[in-house]
Scaffold this motif. Structure first.
Motif, PDB file in Angstrom:
ATOM      1  N   ARG A 155       0.817  -1.211   0.000  1.00 52.40           N
ATOM      2  CA  ARG A 155       0.000   0.000   0.000  1.00 52.40           C
ATOM      3  C   ARG A 155       0.856   1.269   0.000  1.00 52.40           C
ATOM      4  O   ARG A 155       0.376   2.327  -0.407  1.00 52.40           O
ATOM      5  N   LEU A 156       2.084   1.174   0.499  1.00 53.81           N
ATOM      6  CA  LEU A 156       2.907   2.350   0.717  1.00 53.81           C
ATOM      7  C   LEU A 156       4.138   2.323  -0.171  1.00 53.81           C
ATOM      8  O   LEU A 156       4.603   1.261  -0.597  1.00 53.81           O
ATOM      9  N   SER A 157       4.671   3.508  -0.437  1.00 49.34           N
ATOM     10  CA  SER A 157       5.934   3.612  -1.168  1.00 49.34           C
ATOM     11  C   SER A 157       7.086   3.208  -0.243  1.00 49.34           C
ATOM     12  O   SER A 157       6.924   3.096   0.978  1.00 49.34           O
ATOM     13  N   GLN A 158       8.254   3.007  -0.833  1.00 51.19           N
ATOM     14  CA  GLN A 158       9.436   2.661  -0.044  1.00 51.19           C
ATOM     15  C   GLN A 158       9.714   3.712   1.023  1.00 51.19           C
ATOM     16  O   GLN A 158       9.996   3.386   2.185  1.00 51.19           O
ATOM     17  N   ARG A 159       9.632   4.974   0.665  1.00 48.64           N
ATOM     18  CA  ARG A 159       9.894   6.050   1.632  1.00 48.64           C
ATOM     19  C   ARG A 159       8.851   6.046   2.737  1.00 48.64           C
ATOM     20  O   ARG A 159       9.186   6.186   3.924  1.00 48.64           O
ATOM     21  N   GLU A 160       7.597   5.844   2.381  1.00 49.04           N
ATOM     22  CA  GLU A 160       6.537   5.815   3.389  1.00 49.04           C
ATOM     23  C   GLU A 160       6.704   4.635   4.336  1.00 49.04           C
ATOM     24  O   GLU A 160       6.478   4.758   5.550  1.00 49.04           O
ATOM     25  N   MET A 161       7.116   3.492   3.793  1.00 50.66           N
ATOM     26  CA  MET A 161       7.344   2.323   4.650  1.00 50.66           C
ATOM     27  C   MET A 161       8.484   2.573   5.633  1.00 50.66           C
ATOM     28  O   MET A 161       8.378   2.247   6.820  1.00 50.66           O
ATOM     29  N   ARG A 162       9.565   3.161   5.146  1.00 50.12           N
ATOM     30  CA  ARG A 162      10.706   3.435   6.024  1.00 50.12           C
ATOM     31  C   ARG A 162      10.313   4.418   7.128  1.00 50.12           C
ATOM     32  O   ARG A 162      10.691   4.246   8.293  1.00 50.12           O
ATOM     33  N   GLU A 163       9.559   5.448   6.754  1.00 50.26           N
ATOM     34  CA  GLU A 163       9.152   6.456   7.739  1.00 50.26           C
ATOM     35  C   GLU A 163       8.189   5.864   8.760  1.00 50.26           C
ATOM     36  O   GLU A 163       8.313   6.131   9.961  1.00 50.26           O
ATOM     37  N   ARG A 164       7.245   5.061   8.304  1.00 47.51           N
ATOM     38  CA  ARG A 164       6.283   4.470   9.233  1.00 47.51           C
ATOM     39  C   ARG A 164       6.992   3.505  10.195  1.00 47.51           C
ATOM     40  O   ARG A 164       6.705   3.482  11.387  1.00 47.51           O
ATOM     41  N   ALA A 165       7.888   2.679   9.662  1.00 48.86           N
ATOM     42  CA  ALA A 165       8.616   1.746  10.521  1.00 48.86           C
ATOM     43  C   ALA A 165       9.410   2.496  11.583  1.00 48.86           C
ATOM     44  O   ALA A 165       9.407   2.119  12.767  1.00 48.86           O
ATOM     45  N   ALA A 166      10.082   3.563  11.196  1.00 48.38           N
ATOM     46  CA  ALA A 166      10.862   4.342  12.162  1.00 48.38           C
ATOM     47  C   ALA A 166       9.955   4.979  13.203  1.00 48.38           C
ATOM     48  O   ALA A 166      10.295   5.039  14.399  1.00 48.38           O
TER      49      ALA A 166
END
Length: 244
Positions: free
Chosen positions: A129-140
């Motif tokens: 559902r999310l872009s690579q950048r969005e996934m990294r930001e959400r995980a952090a």
């Protein structure tokens, strides 16, 4: 614990149960068939905090795996948000698991070659559902909310047991599921780390509107939860509440 905005509880909740078991039985085939779960009927509502307890071999984990669509009942029906799951094909079951359910196990099952952030991103990658950048930001963001802001790029072997379990909680929350299923989440932790994990689960219910169902042998852990279901020989021996 400050969670991302996608995890904030909705003011208006559906009145239907979030997850139901209707006459669910699970039998392992073989020369001598083994009944793991027998004729279990229960409903768990939105924003519930439920403990499943009972002696070893009573069917606690087996029931949790059925509720989480990790296993299929021999008889009966599991419903998620009122939808029958028996008619779902494997692709739809997988999507329902990814979007609706987060899992926390006694042994965290983090991939050792991945960092904490990369482990948390795994369910997001699967859901796509999310872009690579969005996934990294959400995980952090999830890791920071669980007190791990300084550990996002560490591998599991660089973390303590309690920290690894908090990474596992963050992974369970990756796709903002309404339902968290935990199988002995404090079983391998010391008392301090166990208390931290309990408080995280409690806050998910009380502050973020999640439903948490936890299998536990720890009677003190269970006593502090809103509802306690006791299993014996694969069936419900007692249930002190019927859920929302």
């Amino acid at each position: 614990m400050s969670m991302p905005t996608t995890d904030v509880a909705m003011e208006v909740r559906a009145t239907a149960a979030l997850v139901e078991a209707r006459g669910v039985t699970r039998i392992l085939p073989g020369l001598v068939p083994t009944t793991l779960v027998h004729d279990v009927t229960l409903a768990i509502g939105h924003n519930d905090f439920v403990a499943i307890t009972g002696p070893s071999g009573s069917g606690k984990s087996s029931l949790l795996y059925l509720l989480g669509l990790l296993d299929v009942p021999t008889a009966g029906e599991v419903r998620i948000r009122g939808r029958a799951t028996s008619a779902m094909d494997e692709e739809e079951r997988a999507f329902t698991r990814l979007s609706t359910i987060g899992f926390v196990f006694q042994f965290h099952f983090l991939l050792p070659e991945f960092t904490a952030r990369e482990n948390v991103m795994l369910p997001m990658r699967a859901l796509r559902r999310l872009s690579q950048r969005e996934m990294r930001e959400r995980a952090a963001t999830l890791l920071a909310a669980l007190g791990l802001a300084d550990h996002v790029d560490k591998r599991p072997d660089q973390l303590s047991g309690g920290q690894r379990q908090r990474v596992a909680v963050a992974r369970a929350l990756a796709n903002a599921p309404p339902l968290i299923l935990a199988d002995e989440p404090t079983g391998s932790l010391d008392s301090k780390s166990s208390e931290q994990v309990f408080e995280i689960l409690r806050e998910l219910v009380e502050q973020h509107g999640k439903t948490v169902v936890a299998v536990t042998h720890d009677l003190e852990f269970a006593r502090r939860m809103q509802r306690r279901i006791v299993l014996e020989d694969g069936g419900i021996a007692s249930d002190d509440g019927k859920g929302s």
